[in-house]
Design an enzyme around this catalytic site. Structure first.
Site, PDB file in Angstrom:
ATOM      1  N   HIS A  50       0.863  -1.028   0.084  1.00  0.00           N
ATOM      2  CA  HIS A  50      -0.008   0.011  -0.205  1.00  0.00           C
ATOM      3  C   HIS A  50       0.944   1.370   0.036  1.00  0.00           C
ATOM      4  CE1 HIS A  50       0.667  -0.721   4.538  1.00  0.00           C
ATOM      5  NE2 HIS A  50       0.849   0.572   4.490  1.00  0.00           N
TER       6      HIS A  50
HETATM    7  P1  TYD Z   1      -2.201  -3.864   7.496  1.00  0.00           P
HETATM    8  O1  TYD Z   1      -2.404  -2.285   6.779  1.00  0.00           O
HETATM    9  O2  TYD Z   1      -2.602  -4.887   6.401  1.00  0.00           O
HETATM   10  O3  TYD Z   1      -0.545  -4.195   7.951  1.00  0.00           O
HETATM   11  P2  TYD Z   1       0.860  -4.205   6.758  1.00  0.00           P
HETATM   12  O4  TYD Z   1       0.687  -2.866   6.324  1.00  0.00           O
HETATM   13  O5  TYD Z   1       1.690  -4.494   7.824  1.00  0.00           O
HETATM   14  O6  TYD Z   1       0.559  -5.237   5.944  1.00  0.00           O
HETATM   15  O7  TYD Z   1      -2.969  -3.855   8.836  1.00  0.00           O
HETATM   16  C1  TYD Z   1      -3.310  -5.038   9.491  1.00  0.00           C
HETATM   17  C2  TYD Z   1      -4.567  -4.910  10.366  1.00  0.00           C
HETATM   18  O8  TYD Z   1      -4.256  -4.041  11.279  1.00  0.00           O
HETATM   19  C3  TYD Z   1      -5.488  -4.204   9.317  1.00  0.00           C
HETATM   20  O9  TYD Z   1      -6.890  -4.678   9.681  1.00  0.00           O
HETATM   21  C4  TYD Z   1      -5.629  -2.670   9.844  1.00  0.00           C
HETATM   22  C5  TYD Z   1      -5.044  -2.778  11.360  1.00  0.00           C
HETATM   23  N1  TYD Z   1      -4.371  -1.446  11.755  1.00  0.00           N
HETATM   24  C6  TYD Z   1      -4.977  -0.777  12.764  1.00  0.00           C
HETATM   25  O10 TYD Z   1      -5.887  -1.093  13.221  1.00  0.00           O
HETATM   26  N2  TYD Z   1      -3.959   0.446  13.122  1.00  0.00           N
HETATM   27  C7  TYD Z   1      -2.911   0.535  12.674  1.00  0.00           C
HETATM   28  O11 TYD Z   1      -2.064   1.435  13.254  1.00  0.00           O
HETATM   29  C8  TYD Z   1      -2.479  -0.288  11.550  1.00  0.00           C
HETATM   30  C9  TYD Z   1      -1.112  -0.055  11.121  1.00  0.00           C
HETATM   31  C10 TYD Z   1      -3.069  -1.373  11.298  1.00  0.00           C
END
Ligand code: TYD
Length: 139
Positions: A50
């Site tokens: 992302h």
């Molecule tokens: P995600 O964006 O998929 O993680 P990465 O970028 O490491 O692949 O996030 C995983 C899950 O955690 C998703 O359901 C969103 C949640 N999340 C939060 O609630 N707060 C946060 O600060 C972050 C970064 C993620």
């Protein structure tokens, strides 16, 4: 590269070991509003995939190692984060993927804003369209 920098943290070391101190707007260039950490990630997993419309982050691998692939829409680069002394500072509109987590990896992320799903671009084609617009390209 645009919107990407490495920060080398100073170690306050002595015979007992090492210590690194992180301070808002001093060795971190923004006001930290959120901290999260990623751990227990399997080595065949790719995380991230992302970009953020408006968010600054510093990634620090406190333990273990992982690769961070970055793409500004114009240039691509990769960093190996394998030291708690190294911070990867990423600003707006950089597509990131994290991969090859070693078994003990703890990746700390400092962020300039609270979690906001509306700030995410999770589709690569949409990201390229947005960066082309920002860079004055039509396609
Ligand atoms: P995600 O964006 O998929 O993680 P990465 O970028 O490491 O692949 O996030 C995983 C899950 O955690 C998703 O359901 C969103 C949640 N999340 C939060 O609630 N707060 C946060 O600060 C972050 C970064 C993620």
């Amino acid at each position: 590269m645009k919107n990407i920098e490495i920060i080398n943290f100073e170690i306050k070391g002595d015979s007992r070991g090492s210590l690194i101190s992180i301070e808002n707007l001093k060795n971190i260039p923004f006001d930290i509003k959120r901290i999260y950490y990623i751990f227990n990630t399997l080595d065949d997993v790719i995380r991230g995939k992302h970009a953020h419309k408006k968010l600054e982050q510093v990634l620090i691998c406190l333990s273990g190692s992982c690769y961070i692939d970055l793409d500004t829409g114009i240039e691509k680069t990769s960093f190996l984060l394998d030291s708690p002394q190294k911070g990867l500072y990423i600003k707006d509109m950089v597509w990131r993927e994290m991969r090859n987590f070693s078994s003990n990896t703890v990746l700390l992320v400092l962020a300039s804003d609270f979690y906001n799903e509306n700030d995410y671009i999770r589709n690569y084609e949409s990201f390229i369209l947005e960066t082309n617009k920002l860079n004055g390209k039509n396609s």
